[in-house]
Every structure is written in structure tokens, then in C-alpha cells.
Write an enzyme that holds these catalytic residues in place. Structure first.
Site, mmCIF file in Angstrom:
data_model
loop_
_atom_site.group_PDB
_atom_site.id
_atom_site.type_symbol
_atom_site.label_atom_id
_atom_site.label_comp_id
_atom_site.label_asym_id
_atom_site.label_seq_id
_atom_site.Cartn_x
_atom_site.Cartn_y
_atom_site.Cartn_z
ATOM 1 N N TRP A 1 -9.216 40.054 -0.982
ATOM 2 C CA TRP A 1 -9.316 39.058 0.090
ATOM 3 C C TRP A 1 -8.289 39.339 1.160
ATOM 4 O O TRP A 1 -7.332 40.082 0.952
ATOM 5 C CB TRP A 1 -9.271 37.616 -0.431
ATOM 6 C CG TRP A 1 -8.024 37.167 -1.157
ATOM 7 C CD1 TRP A 1 -7.133 37.935 -1.848
ATOM 8 C CD2 TRP A 1 -7.566 35.828 -1.285
ATOM 9 N NE1 TRP A 1 -6.160 37.158 -2.406
ATOM 10 C CE2 TRP A 1 -6.389 35.858 -2.078
ATOM 11 C CE3 TRP A 1 -8.028 34.601 -0.822
ATOM 12 C CZ2 TRP A 1 -5.683 34.700 -2.398
ATOM 13 C CZ3 TRP A 1 -7.317 33.449 -1.152
ATOM 14 C CH2 TRP A 1 -6.155 33.500 -1.929
ATOM 15 N N ASN A 2 -8.535 38.743 2.331
ATOM 16 C CA ASN A 2 -7.697 38.975 3.505
ATOM 17 C C ASN A 2 -7.371 37.661 4.182
ATOM 18 O O ASN A 2 -8.144 36.703 4.098
ATOM 19 C CB ASN A 2 -8.450 39.828 4.533
ATOM 20 C CG ASN A 2 -8.935 41.133 3.972
ATOM 21 O OD1 ASN A 2 -8.152 42.017 3.653
ATOM 22 N ND2 ASN A 2 -10.249 41.267 3.826
ATOM 23 N N ASP B 1 -17.967 28.871 23.801
ATOM 24 C CA ASP B 1 -17.031 28.155 24.674
ATOM 25 C C ASP B 1 -17.353 26.664 24.626
ATOM 26 O O ASP B 1 -18.475 26.255 24.968
ATOM 27 C CB ASP B 1 -17.190 28.597 26.137
ATOM 28 C CG ASP B 1 -16.606 29.970 26.444
ATOM 29 O OD1 ASP B 1 -15.901 30.539 25.594
ATOM 30 O OD2 ASP B 1 -16.871 30.455 27.562
ATOM 31 N N HIS C 1 -12.468 23.958 26.857
ATOM 32 C CA HIS C 1 -11.881 25.265 27.222
ATOM 33 C C HIS C 1 -11.434 25.283 28.681
ATOM 34 O O HIS C 1 -10.485 25.985 29.028
ATOM 35 C CB HIS C 1 -12.925 26.354 26.971
ATOM 36 C CG HIS C 1 -12.516 27.742 27.348
ATOM 37 N ND1 HIS C 1 -11.273 28.274 27.076
ATOM 38 C CD2 HIS C 1 -13.213 28.736 27.973
ATOM 39 C CE1 HIS C 1 -11.216 29.519 27.520
ATOM 40 N NE2 HIS C 1 -12.363 29.821 28.076
ATOM 41 N N HIS D 1 -11.597 33.140 21.413
ATOM 42 C CA HIS D 1 -12.547 33.724 22.374
ATOM 43 C C HIS D 1 -12.637 35.234 22.155
ATOM 44 O O HIS D 1 -12.518 36.028 23.090
ATOM 45 C CB HIS D 1 -12.138 33.357 23.803
ATOM 46 C CG HIS D 1 -12.151 31.877 24.017
ATOM 47 N ND1 HIS D 1 -13.204 31.223 24.630
ATOM 48 C CD2 HIS D 1 -11.264 30.921 23.644
ATOM 49 C CE1 HIS D 1 -12.949 29.924 24.637
ATOM 50 N NE2 HIS D 1 -11.780 29.713 24.049
ATOM 51 N N HIS E 1 -18.759 34.659 20.770
ATOM 52 C CA HIS E 1 -18.073 33.371 20.587
ATOM 53 C C HIS E 1 -18.661 32.269 21.451
ATOM 54 O O HIS E 1 -19.443 32.521 22.364
ATOM 55 C CB HIS E 1 -16.569 33.518 20.823
ATOM 56 C CG HIS E 1 -16.184 33.708 22.258
ATOM 57 N ND1 HIS E 1 -16.044 34.949 22.833
ATOM 58 C CD2 HIS E 1 -15.903 32.819 23.236
ATOM 59 C CE1 HIS E 1 -15.690 34.810 24.095
ATOM 60 N NE2 HIS E 1 -15.607 33.531 24.369
ATOM 61 N N HIS F 1 -17.677 28.931 33.979
ATOM 62 C CA HIS F 1 -16.788 28.102 33.164
ATOM 63 C C HIS F 1 -16.555 26.749 33.852
ATOM 64 O O HIS F 1 -16.646 25.698 33.222
ATOM 65 C CB HIS F 1 -15.439 28.797 32.979
ATOM 66 C CG HIS F 1 -15.460 29.947 32.024
ATOM 67 N ND1 HIS F 1 -15.883 31.215 32.370
ATOM 68 C CD2 HIS F 1 -15.105 30.020 30.716
ATOM 69 C CE1 HIS F 1 -15.771 32.012 31.317
ATOM 70 N NE2 HIS F 1 -15.311 31.324 30.304
HETATM 71 MN MN MN Z 1 -14.723 32.206 26.007
#
Ligand code: MN
Length: 257
Positions: free
Chosen positions: A61-62, A75, A79, A69, A73, A207
Site C-alpha cells: 500500500w501507498n 472543478d 474554486h 486539480h 479532475h 472559471h
Molecule cells: Mn481545476
């Protein structure tokens, strides 16, 4: 047969295909690079805890580090400063994470001009052929940029004047946010805005207008060429990071074959 049993049968029979629109997430995943003096996000990374060794003899495992982002992904409205009173990524209603999606293909235009900007007229021309934009659905904006996704330099496409990647015009972003029934825009590029959008008025209009209107963004999608212009059902699955402005996401599309 009940509706979802029919869907399960259609999936098993290959009559409905699940198309993965997600880029693999690794240290090589390209990330946004803002100029000084702005803060930048970090690359995705794995930090090994154990791998069938004395630290954990039977298990691997990690830990991970990632930006919100990074890679494919989501938004969330919060944001952007225009959406600062809006939903964080954990507050996005689950019912909006499964929604119809339409695909506008501008790969030829973006291939000829990396600074290509989508305008309302392009979308209106699309609706004349394919019908109205879906209520509560996504506009997926295909530019062919996913073909560059394994080469960070080609993907970000920056020179001494800054990055050159396709996006939306100011008017198009405003129009989608204020005058269409869409819940969001999905793109193949590193962010929903054009590479040159730092110089637009307002800067980063996709955005600014969409997140300010409580709408969403999806980035670094791939395989949009495998979707029909309309009729796909999109499943976007960001992590419910409490207070988060976005999240790496698995994004899937259900498509009838
Ligand atoms: Mn983004």
C-alpha cells in the site's frame, strides 16, 4: 424488466459500453504551471508504505500526494472567487454526478489553431444539427488535445508568450453560464480555460462565469472521440473532499452501441 435490470443486461451484452474518459494518474501526469508569483500545485506521487516486506509482510500500500486539480479532475464552484459562497466538492449533489452529455467536436479547428476559441455560434450551429443542449447536462468540448496528454510539453504548449491551448471565448463562457441549461463544461486540456485566458477580460472566463453560476468544470478528459454527439450518460466521480475546491475524478460515459 425493471429499468436498471435492463441497463445491466445491456451492459453485459455490450449494447451499452462504458467508455473511460479518465487519464491515468501518475507522476508523469501533466499539471498546470502558473507564472510567478502564483503558487503551483504538485505532481501526483505515490509514497510506498510496504510491499510484502518487513513493513507489511502480506500487503502492498501507498500514501499519495496530489493536488485537487491534478489530472482528470472536477472543478467545484468554490474554486473561483466568483463562486466563493458556492458548493465545495463534497457538497456537489450526487444526483448531478450522473448526467447526460453532448460532444462538440472542434478538433479540426483546434488542430489548425491552438488558440482556437469556441463561440456561442459554434454551439448554436451544433444545436441546429443535433438538437437542444441537455437540461442539467454537460457540454464536452473535443479539441483533439488528448492526443498530446502523454507529452507534457506538447500538452501545455507554452512558448515565451505563455501557453497556447484551445478554450472558450469570454462571451461563450458567459453565455453557457447564464443562458444555457448545462451544469458544466468538460475539456481535454489542463484546465477549462484557454491557455491565453490569463489575458482575457475577465481573466479565465470559463472559471469565472461557470463557477460563479454554481456550475462545474471537468478537465483532462480523453476518448471523447468515442462518444456520440448526443446520447451519452456521464458519471463524474470526484472524491468528497470536505472543503475541497476540486478533486481528481474518475469520469465514465455510458454509450449505446
Ligand atoms: Mn481545476
Amino acid at each position: 424488466m425493471a429499468l436498471l435490470e435492463q441497463l445491466a443486461a445491456a451492459l453485459a451484452a455490450g449494447e451499452v459500453e462504458v467508455v473511460d474518459l479518465t487519464a491515468p494518474l501518475s507522476e508523469a501526469t501533466p499539471i498546470l504551471q502558473l507564472p510567478e508569483p502564483f503558487a503551483n500545485t504538485r505532481h501526483f506521487a505515490l509514497h510506498e508504505l510496504s510491499r510484502y516486506d518487513e513493513r507489511g509482510p502480506a500487503w502492498y500500500w501507498n500514501d499519495i500526494t496530489t493536488g485537487e486539480h491534478t489530472g482528470t479532475h472536477f472543478d467545484a464552484p468554490v474554486h473561483w472567487v466568483t463562486g466563493r459562497d458556492g458548493a465545495d466538492v463534497s457538497q456537489v449533489p450526487a444526483g448531478q454526478l450522473v448526467a447526460p452529455a453532448v460532444v462538440l467536436d472542434a478538433a479540426a479547428e483546434a488542430g489548425a489553431d491552438p488558440d482556437f476559441l469556441l463561440e456561442p455560434d459554434h454551439i448554436l450551429a451544433w444545436t441546429k444539427t443535433h438538437g437542444p443542449l441537455p437540461e442539467g447536462g454537460w457540454l464536452l468540448y473535443r479539441t483533439g488535445w488528448d492526443s498530446r496528454a502523454d507529452d507534457a510539453a506538447a500538452f501545455l504548449n507554452a512558448d515565451e508568450t505563455g501557453p497556447h491551448t484551445p478554450g472558450l471565448s469570454v462571451e461563450c463562457a458567459r453565455w453557457i453560464a447564464e443562458e444555457t441549461p448545462l451544469i458544466g463544461v468538460g475539456v481535454e486540456t489542463v484546465g477549462t480555460d484557454a491557455g491565453a485566458a490569463h489575458g482575457f477580460d475577465p481573466a479565465f472566463p470559463c472559471h469565472s462565469f461557470l463557477l460563479g453560476a454554481g456550475k462545474y468544470g471537468l478537465t483532462q478528459l480523453r476518448n471523447l472521440d468515442r462518444l456520440p454527439p448526443r446520447g451519452a450518460l456521464l458519471v463524474a466521480a470526484p472524491l468528497p473532499i470536505v472543503g475541497g475546491s476540486g478533486s481528481p475524478s474518475r469520469v465514465l460515459a455510458l454509450v449505446e452501441r
